[in-house]
Design a protein around this motif. Structure first.
Motif, PDB file in Angstrom:
ATOM      1  N   SER A 133      25.618  21.318 -22.578  1.00  0.00           N
ATOM      2  CA  SER A 133      26.406  21.235 -23.956  1.00  0.00           C
ATOM      3  C   SER A 133      26.394  22.717 -24.677  1.00  0.00           C
ATOM      4  O   SER A 133      27.121  23.184 -25.192  1.00  0.00           O
ATOM      5  CB  SER A 133      25.417  20.342 -24.719  1.00  0.00           C
ATOM      6  OG  SER A 133      26.070  20.096 -26.119  1.00  0.00           O
ATOM      7  N   GLN A 134      25.410  23.380 -24.287  1.00  0.00           N
ATOM      8  CA  GLN A 134      25.399  24.878 -24.776  1.00  0.00           C
ATOM      9  C   GLN A 134      26.470  25.886 -24.326  1.00  0.00           C
ATOM     10  O   GLN A 134      27.064  26.471 -24.897  1.00  0.00           O
ATOM     11  CB  GLN A 134      23.885  25.542 -24.521  1.00  0.00           C
ATOM     12  CG  GLN A 134      22.930  24.873 -25.156  1.00  0.00           C
ATOM     13  CD  GLN A 134      21.293  25.244 -25.087  1.00  0.00           C
ATOM     14  OE1 GLN A 134      21.208  26.368 -24.169  1.00  0.00           O
ATOM     15  NE2 GLN A 134      20.434  24.979 -25.517  1.00  0.00           N
ATOM     16  N   LEU A 135      26.433  25.559 -22.922  1.00  0.00           N
ATOM     17  CA  LEU A 135      27.743  26.004 -22.490  1.00  0.00           C
ATOM     18  C   LEU A 135      29.302  25.753 -22.698  1.00  0.00           C
ATOM     19  O   LEU A 135      30.123  26.483 -22.856  1.00  0.00           O
ATOM     20  CB  LEU A 135      27.567  25.958 -20.726  1.00  0.00           C
ATOM     21  CG  LEU A 135      26.366  26.694 -19.958  1.00  0.00           C
ATOM     22  CD1 LEU A 135      26.375  26.351 -18.460  1.00  0.00           C
ATOM     23  CD2 LEU A 135      26.582  28.279 -20.128  1.00  0.00           C
ATOM     24  N   ASN A 136      29.111  24.306 -23.081  1.00  0.00           N
ATOM     25  CA  ASN A 136      30.376  23.694 -23.350  1.00  0.00           C
ATOM     26  C   ASN A 136      30.346  23.188 -24.474  1.00  0.00           C
ATOM     27  O   ASN A 136      30.128  21.863 -24.768  1.00  0.00           O
ATOM     28  CB  ASN A 136      31.101  22.672 -22.314  1.00  0.00           C
ATOM     29  CG  ASN A 136      31.066  23.620 -21.003  1.00  0.00           C
ATOM     30  OD1 ASN A 136      32.069  24.098 -20.587  1.00  0.00           O
ATOM     31  ND2 ASN A 136      29.794  23.401 -20.130  1.00  0.00           N
ATOM     32  N   PRO A 137      30.183  23.918 -25.876  1.00  0.00           N
ATOM     33  CA  PRO A 137      30.022  23.018 -27.188  1.00  0.00           C
ATOM     34  C   PRO A 137      30.994  22.167 -27.542  1.00  0.00           C
ATOM     35  O   PRO A 137      30.815  21.577 -28.556  1.00  0.00           O
ATOM     36  CB  PRO A 137      29.960  24.524 -28.160  1.00  0.00           C
ATOM     37  CG  PRO A 137      30.557  25.577 -27.408  1.00  0.00           C
ATOM     38  CD  PRO A 137      30.253  25.441 -25.920  1.00  0.00           C
ATOM     39  N   LYS A 138      32.196  22.317 -27.083  1.00  0.00           N
ATOM     40  CA  LYS A 138      33.278  21.574 -27.394  1.00  0.00           C
ATOM     41  C   LYS A 138      33.778  20.189 -26.743  1.00  0.00           C
ATOM     42  O   LYS A 138      34.235  19.545 -27.196  1.00  0.00           O
ATOM     43  CB  LYS A 138      34.537  22.367 -27.310  1.00  0.00           C
ATOM     44  CG  LYS A 138      34.812  23.805 -28.234  1.00  0.00           C
ATOM     45  CD  LYS A 138      36.220  24.351 -27.933  1.00  0.00           C
ATOM     46  CE  LYS A 138      36.043  25.596 -28.956  1.00  0.00           C
ATOM     47  NZ  LYS A 138      37.504  26.245 -28.685  1.00  0.00           N
ATOM     48  N   ARG A 139      32.724  20.009 -25.880  1.00  0.00           N
ATOM     49  CA  ARG A 139      32.738  18.794 -24.889  1.00  0.00           C
ATOM     50  C   ARG A 139      32.032  17.698 -25.726  1.00  0.00           C
ATOM     51  O   ARG A 139      30.982  17.827 -25.705  1.00  0.00           O
ATOM     52  CB  ARG A 139      32.318  18.969 -23.623  1.00  0.00           C
ATOM     53  CG  ARG A 139      33.350  19.958 -22.568  1.00  0.00           C
ATOM     54  CD  ARG A 139      32.920  19.939 -21.385  1.00  0.00           C
ATOM     55  NE  ARG A 139      32.466  18.552 -20.478  1.00  0.00           N
ATOM     56  CZ  ARG A 139      31.998  18.536 -19.060  1.00  0.00           C
ATOM     57  NH1 ARG A 139      31.977  19.821 -18.798  1.00  0.00           N
ATOM     58  NH2 ARG A 139      31.638  17.374 -18.897  1.00  0.00           N
ATOM     59  N   GLN A 140      32.710  16.680 -26.106  1.00  0.00           N
ATOM     60  CA  GLN A 140      32.168  15.521 -26.790  1.00  0.00           C
ATOM     61  C   GLN A 140      31.398  14.715 -25.851  1.00  0.00           C
ATOM     62  O   GLN A 140      30.564  13.862 -25.951  1.00  0.00           O
ATOM     63  CB  GLN A 140      33.195  14.837 -27.515  1.00  0.00           C
ATOM     64  CG  GLN A 140      33.673  15.671 -28.740  1.00  0.00           C
ATOM     65  CD  GLN A 140      32.630  16.157 -29.772  1.00  0.00           C
ATOM     66  OE1 GLN A 140      31.860  15.302 -30.310  1.00  0.00           O
ATOM     67  NE2 GLN A 140      32.744  17.215 -30.250  1.00  0.00           N
ATOM     68  N   ASP A 141      32.033  14.707 -24.417  1.00  0.00           N
ATOM     69  CA  ASP A 141      31.492  13.590 -23.503  1.00  0.00           C
ATOM     70  C   ASP A 141      30.174  14.082 -23.047  1.00  0.00           C
ATOM     71  O   ASP A 141      29.165  13.239 -22.816  1.00  0.00           O
ATOM     72  CB  ASP A 141      32.290  13.863 -22.277  1.00  0.00           C
ATOM     73  CG  ASP A 141      32.283  15.102 -21.623  1.00  0.00           C
ATOM     74  OD1 ASP A 141      32.088  14.929 -20.501  1.00  0.00           O
ATOM     75  OD2 ASP A 141      32.484  16.190 -22.430  1.00  0.00           O
ATOM     76  N   LEU A 142      29.700  15.441 -23.425  1.00  0.00           N
ATOM     77  CA  LEU A 142      28.423  15.687 -23.236  1.00  0.00           C
ATOM     78  C   LEU A 142      27.238  15.302 -24.098  1.00  0.00           C
ATOM     79  O   LEU A 142      26.175  14.809 -23.864  1.00  0.00           O
ATOM     80  CB  LEU A 142      28.191  17.206 -22.985  1.00  0.00           C
ATOM     81  CG  LEU A 142      29.038  17.957 -21.522  1.00  0.00           C
ATOM     82  CD1 LEU A 142      28.754  19.550 -21.889  1.00  0.00           C
ATOM     83  CD2 LEU A 142      28.154  17.280 -20.604  1.00  0.00           C
ATOM     84  N   LYS A 143      27.813  15.331 -25.445  1.00  0.00           N
ATOM     85  CA  LYS A 143      27.014  15.043 -26.569  1.00  0.00           C
ATOM     86  C   LYS A 143      26.780  13.533 -26.655  1.00  0.00           C
ATOM     87  O   LYS A 143      25.667  12.798 -26.879  1.00  0.00           O
ATOM     88  CB  LYS A 143      27.734  15.085 -27.805  1.00  0.00           C
ATOM     89  CG  LYS A 143      27.449  16.448 -28.134  1.00  0.00           C
ATOM     90  CD  LYS A 143      28.430  17.188 -29.257  1.00  0.00           C
ATOM     91  CE  LYS A 143      28.594  18.578 -29.473  1.00  0.00           C
ATOM     92  NZ  LYS A 143      29.066  18.753 -30.885  1.00  0.00           N
ATOM     93  N   GLN A 144      27.879  12.486 -26.236  1.00  0.00           N
ATOM     94  CA  GLN A 144      27.742  11.384 -25.870  1.00  0.00           C
ATOM     95  C   GLN A 144      26.759  10.879 -24.806  1.00  0.00           C
ATOM     96  O   GLN A 144      25.899   9.860 -24.906  1.00  0.00           O
ATOM     97  CB  GLN A 144      29.035  10.452 -25.563  1.00  0.00           C
ATOM     98  CG  GLN A 144      30.223  10.610 -26.726  1.00  0.00           C
ATOM     99  CD  GLN A 144      31.459  10.245 -26.468  1.00  0.00           C
ATOM    100  OE1 GLN A 144      31.583   9.813 -25.263  1.00  0.00           O
ATOM    101  NE2 GLN A 144      32.631  10.506 -27.451  1.00  0.00           N
TER     102      GLN A 144
END
Length: 700
Positions: A133-144
């Protein structure tokens, strides 16, 4: 050695790279480029342990240099060989992140996340998902997914505490229903990413099978994923690369075989020419060059199998030549002999020759071109037939005639090894004069003054002449055989008619005569211990010439063409004209001469009381060479064609080269030698004080 490592890598000889690197260097000794070659050689050889060690060192070196992208590729190759080591994948992701390659870092972490999920390590999974998530802050799937994983962790925790409620279970069910399709796609992406990394690693290791299997897993295991088409393309691509590589390898192998065949054909042509040259040298007798040529052929053409069958020549030689060369008790030739061998051969052989002690040796043949042996000379026979031998022997009718102090004259037949006849001519203990052999007769005298002519075949006397005085020197016989002359210790010189044995004439010198007289045409030349030489005319029966020398004349008068040689007691040697007694030359030797004067076409030879042997020029008297035989007196000389045989009072027997004076061989007997050796039909006979007579083969 670094050059060898680099050349091996260029030839794709990865095993060679590893062997050079491991034997010659520590990892810390290698520079970046060479360490990289060693690392990728381990990778291609699938040596995971060695690859990890060298790769870690290389990665550390690259990181220090700021080359994080290269360091990441190295660590990725290591991780590909150890797919279960998640820490390696995390290190790879970290290096990709430092290199600024977020996409590859993400792929590595996604693989780690997938592995943790399969292993149900949800707490570690949360950590990896946060990194993603730190590497890809725009990816919502990771947060989900982080939220879903947290929920799953809490659900499991509640189960452990038996606090699960129906509402909680419903919530978890809804989450699972929502998350499963998402996780399915994530796993497909992870599998595809893993396959692409294996494809990249395959480009280095040329191991395409693992990449093909990874793409095939995506195609078959995640057929509903959006990555299936890409995976199918990757499978086709990697299969095409594998086929291209295999075709290239096959073509290169075929080309290599053709080059090798052409190379071998050229080598065989060169080999035939070189062998002809070596054989030509051998036929010309230059064995050293021939051996060197054969040896160089075995080195230059070692890759031709037939070269192993080339046998190197070694020349077996002996002094003297003509020895039998025996291998395994079988004679294979006579020396000099050329024996052929393979390097490392152990050769056990025997050398035998008449008149020489046998030699038996075991030799390891490595690169020798010649083995030379100086054979020890030994007597071929030993006879004990007479009481003692202390004065010069004579030869007639192939017999050896010996005058002994027991009053007898013995005729020894060397072939029969027996006494042919024995004749008593004097009293026991009396010295018989030296012997003179002429034709078939032996001439001698006794201390009682009896001069006699004995038959060499029977020992019978043809005549006896009593002159009334003892004689020590040998009688002399004129060239026409008409006269016999003797010099007595009384100083008288007597002439005897050889046909009748009657005393024909007599004259007197001033002192005793110990040297044999000499007939020179119509002159009789006599040397006396009164220091004078006398020339007596046979025609006028009177002394017509006299010449004084510095001291007593003690050596037999020895003819040399129109001159003669004699020596005096003060150690001087003289050459004088026979017709005038004029001096031709003289030579001071320093010590008295103790041998008869010996002549050869090249030299005048004498031995002295001090143990020296001298060779003098017959025309000038100049010294040609001197040999120090030892401290004991030289008692006799016998000249052959090329050798001079020297006897000494100590029992030492020496053979010298007539031209140079160098010793060919020596033999030390246990008993004294007082009589000179004598040559009979090419065989030398040596008499000892004990009466023993040895037979020696003369090799010249």
């Amino acid at each position: 050695n670094l050059t060898a490592l680099r050349l091996s890598y260029e030839r794709e000889d990865y095993q060679g790279v590893v062997e050079v690197g491991e034997k010659r260097f520590e990892l810390t000794d290698l520079q970046e480029g060479d360490l990289e070659k060693l690392f990728f050689s381990y990778v291609r050889l699938q040596n995971a342990k060695r690859a990890a060690a060298s790769g870690t060192q290389l990665s550390s070196m690259l990181q220090k240099a700021g080359s994080f992208d290269k360091a990441a590729i190295v660590m990725e190759a290591i991780a590909a060989m150890s797919p279960n080591d998640l820490n390696l994948k995390i290190q790879v992701a970290t290096l990709f992140e430092k290199a600024g390659n977020t996409e590859l870092a993400t792929r590595e972490l996604e693989e780690v996340a997938a592995a943790l999920e399969r292993e149900k390590k949800y707490r570690e999974l949360v950590k990896i998902l946060r990194l993603l998530s730190q590497l890809n802050p725009k990816r919502q799937d990771l947060k989900q997914k982080i939220a879903a994983t947290h929920a799953l962790i809490e659900l499991l925790a509640r189960r452990k505490k038996f606090q699960v409620t129906v509402a909680g279970l419903s919530t978890i069910g809804l989450l699972v229903v929502g998350v499963v399709p998402f996780l399915y796609e994530v796993k497909a992406r992870e599998a595809y990413s893993h396959a692409t990394r294996l494809e990249q690693a395959a480009m280095l290791s040329l191991d395409f099978q693992r990449a093909k299997e990874a793409y095939l897993e995506v195609v078959q295991g995640y057929c509903f994923s959006s990555r299936v088409a890409s995976a199918q393309e990757g499978l086709e691509r990697i299969s095409h690369l594998e086929q291209t590589y295999l075709t290239r390898v096959e073509n290169e192998a075929a080309a290599s075989r053709q080059r090798q065949e052409a190379h071998m054909l050229a080598l065989k042509g060169d080999l035939a020419a070189r062998l002809r040259d070596a054989e030509s040298m051998e036929r010309a007798g230059d064995f050293q060059k021939a051996h060197a040529a054969y040896l160089q052929v075995t080195r230059d053409f070692a890759e031709i199998p037939a070269v192993k069958n080339i046998h190197l020549p070694v020349r077996i030689s002996t002094t003297p030549e003509g020895a039998s060369f025996l291998v395994d008790s079988k004679e294979v030739g006579k020396t000099p002999y050329v024996y052929r061998y393979r390097p490392g051969t152990k050769l056990t052989f025997t050398l035998t020759r008449s008149g020489c002690a046998p030699v038996q040796q075991t030799v390891e043949l490595a690169e020798q071109w010649e083995l030379h042996f100086k054979l020890q000379r030994v007597a071929t026979a030993s006879l004990n037939l007479v009481p003692a031998i202390s004065q010069p022997m004579a030869t007639a009718q192939s017999k050896v005639i010996v005058a002994s102090r027991d009053g007898n004259v013995y005729a020894i037949d060397p072939r029969a090894r027996s006494v042919a006849w024995q004749r008593m001519v004097g009293r026991f203990g009396d010295r018989i004069s030296d012997l003179e052999a002429r034709s078939d007769e032996i001439y001698l005298s006794t201390v009682t003054g009896e001069v006699t002519a004995l038959s060499a075949s029977s020992g019978k006397s043809r005549w006896i002449c009593k002159i009334g005085s003892s004689v020590l020197a040998a009688p002399a016989v004129s060239d026409d055989g008409r006269w016999v002359a003797v010099g007595a210790t009384s100083g008288d010189v007597c002439g005897i008619n050889n046909e009748s044995g009657a005393l024909a004439w007599r004259f007197r010198t001033e002192n005793e005569i110990v040297a044999k007289p000499l007939f020179a045409g119509q002159l009789l030349i006599v040397g006396s211990t009164d220091n004078y030489l006398y020339a007596y005319s046979l025609e006028s029966q009177s002394i017509i010439l006299a010449r004084e020398l510095p001291a007593d004349i003690t050596s037999d008068l020895t003819p040399v063409g129109s001159t003669f040689l004699t020596a005096t007691s003060n150690g001087m040697l003289f050459c004088l004209e026979s017709s005038t007694l004029n001096l031709v030359w003289s030579q001071t030797l320093g010590k008295p001469i103790t041998t008869r004067i010996c002549t050869s076409p090249q030299a005048v030879l004498v031995g002295t009381a001090s143990g020296q042997v001298l060779a003098l020029n017959p025309q000038t008297g100049g010294k040609l060479w001197t040999y120090a035989a030892g401290k004991d007196a030289v008692t006799g000389l016998a000249a052959g064609t090329r050798q001079l045989l020297v006897a000494q009072e100590s029992g030492l027997l020496t053979a010298l080269d007539l031209k140079s004076g160098a010793a060919d061989w020596t033999n030390q007997a246990e008993t004294p030698i007082l009589a000179p050796p004598i040559l009979v039909d090419g065989v030398m006979y040596v008499g000892f004080m004990t009466g023993r007579m040895e037979q020696w083969e003369v090799v010249e």
